[in-house]
Write an enzyme that holds these catalytic residues in place. Structure first.
Site, short mmCIF file in Angstrom:
data_model
loop_
_atom_site.label_atom_id
_atom_site.label_comp_id
_atom_site.label_asym_id
_atom_site.label_seq_id
_atom_site.Cartn_x
_atom_site.Cartn_y
_atom_site.Cartn_z
N ARG A 165 0.81 -1.21 0.00
CA ARG A 165 0.00 0.00 0.00
C ARG A 165 0.85 1.27 0.00
NH1 ARG A 165 -5.38 1.21 -0.99
NH2 ARG A 165 -5.75 -0.95 -0.31
N GLY A 398 -2.25 -4.54 8.24
CA GLY A 398 -3.39 -5.42 8.01
C GLY A 398 -3.72 -5.57 6.54
N ARG A 400 -5.57 -3.94 4.34
CA ARG A 400 -5.40 -2.78 3.45
C ARG A 400 -3.93 -2.49 3.22
NH1 ARG A 400 -5.00 2.82 2.58
NH2 ARG A 400 -6.47 3.56 1.00
N CYS A 401 -3.12 -2.57 4.26
CA CYS A 401 -1.68 -2.33 4.12
C CYS A 401 -1.05 -3.27 3.09
CB CYS A 401 -0.97 -2.53 5.45
SG CYS A 401 -1.37 -1.31 6.72
N MET A 402 -1.57 -4.50 3.02
CA MET A 402 -0.95 -5.53 2.19
C MET A 402 -1.47 -5.55 0.75
SD MET A 402 -0.55 -8.81 4.74
CE MET A 402 -2.33 -9.06 4.96
#
Length: 412
Positions: A165, A398, A400-402
């Site tokens: 992200r 989490g 979204r970060c990934m």
């Protein structure tokens, strides 16, 4: 045939059609306890289990009809031309902070000997241990080589890469190629540079840039959210400067990507709340996750652009009312991580209970470990896609970060 505008992201919640991930690789096996802070990690994930969890994440996205792309494959497909491959190696070496001349030459020789682009990309991500290089003779050793003889790496690994992200962020038909907070992560943006310059689908100026990695001020994708085709949200955080946001916004407005307003969120500047999306994500047309600990000190600024000038106004009043007005809704629901328990909120936010990936309105990927927050989300009518995260979460990120969306359906 590639579509004319290969990036299409005008919301956080439109049905996800195409997404970019990075499967954790040998870069995680080059983490060492003595250098965790340098690598922005708190712990060392077990690679085999992290890969299993990540594969589950990717498969559950495919089960929802999402095409999964991989950063490492896109980067490799951008280096098929030999001159481009050599240019990439030289730029990589220049940014690898190799201060010994003989060591740099040895790393160059190692990388140039790797002819397969995918193998080359994997190696540059994993880093280079000094033990992999030929021993230097006394004549070859410079002062830098002697002084740094106890440090085990000639080139540091990039263990944060599975958080795709952050190095660049898609918005509208464009991309923000970011300048990262830490030197150890800023090298990650080199892969995005070569993808958007040389990839057969995404390169060749097909994707307009709204921020450059060459800028002096920092910004990261976890602070960049697309709330609608008209409204962006950007966090002023530990990882993103206000000055960067101004540059980004001017470029967005001047390139006429369609966005009319930006909400800038200013909140606590610390690792616990490193990005806006660690404390705030959109999960449905009128629903958001939020970590309650940020609400007291949160400031929101509305930014518009008229006649070549940014116009900035602080928004006063409850956040739900500010969001509803910006999105043209009667009301929005702020769903608090951990509910009313400060203990649960703190624990589950640390394990990314507020960091969700929406794959369609009301359909959300979460870590299954955040049981209290997940139960609240389900009580609000959301369908949760639960994934394991015991090892992945050790990097403090989490779903979204990934993930980096490349294409979402337009909202009705």
């Amino acid at each position: 045939m590639a579509q004319e505008q290969p990036i299409k992201v005008f919301s956080e919640i439109g049905r996800l059609k195409k997404v970019m991930l990075h499967r954790p690789g040998k870069e995680l096996e080059n983490l060492m306890p003595d250098y965790l802070e340098r690598m922005l990690f708190d712990d060392i994930p077990f690679l085999e289990e992290a890969q299993r969890e990540h594969d589950e994440f990717a498969q559950k996205l495919r089960d929802e009809g999402v095409e999964v792309l991989y950063l490492e494959q896109l980067a490799a497909e951008s280096l098929v031309d030999d001159d481009v491959r050599k240019a990439f190696i030289e730029e990589y070496l220049d940014e690898a902070n190799i201060r010994g001349r003989a060591t740099k030459k040895a790393v160059r020789d190692l990388l140039l000997a790797i002819e397969d682009p995918k193998e080359l990309i994997d190696k540059t991500m994993a880093g280079v241990q000094k033990a992999e290089l030929p021993d230097l003779t006394e004549a070859e050793r410079g002062l830098t080589d002697l002084v740094e003889s106890n440090y085990p790496f000639a080139v540091d690994p990039m263990p944060n890469l599975y958080f795709t992200r952050d190095p660049f962020a898609t918005m509208g038909h464009g991309v923000s190629l970011n300048h990262m907070y830490a030197e150890t992560r800023n090298r990650e943006t080199l892969y995005g540079k070569y993808i958007f310059q040389h990839h057969p689908v995404y390169g060749g100026n097909k994707v307009p840039l709204v921020y450059s990695r060459d800028e002096a001020t920092r910004i990261e994708g976890g602070d960049e959210l697309v709330l609608s085709k008209d409204v962006l949200a950007v966090g002023i955080s530990q990882r993103t400067d206000a000055a960067s946001i101004e540059k980004l916004l001017i470029n967005i407005f001047e390139q006429d990507l369609g966005f009319k307003k930006v909400l800038a969120f200013e909140f606590a500047n610390n690792r616990k709340f490193m990005h806006l999306d660690t404390v705030f994500t959109m999960v449905d047309y009128d629903k958001f996750t939020i970590h309650p600990e940020i609400e007291g000190d949160l400031k929101v600024y509305a930014v518009t652009y008229e006649e070549g000038q940014l116009h900035i106004k602080q928004e006063f009043g409850p956040l739900d009312e500010v969001l509803a007005a910006a999105l043209g809704l009667e009301a929005v629901d702020l769903i608090r991580c951990g509910g009313d328990s400060l203990v649960a909120a703190g624990r589950e936010q640390w394990n990314d209970g507020s960091n969700t990936l929406t794959v369609a309105p009301g359909v959300v990927v979460v870590y299954k470990r955040n049981t209290i927050t997940n139960a609240i989300l389900e009580s609000k009518g959301l369908r949760l896609i639960k994934i394991g995260g015991s090892e992945l979460v050790r990097g403090r990120g989490g779903p979204r970060c990934m993930s980096m969306p490349f294409e979402r359906e337009d909202l009705a």
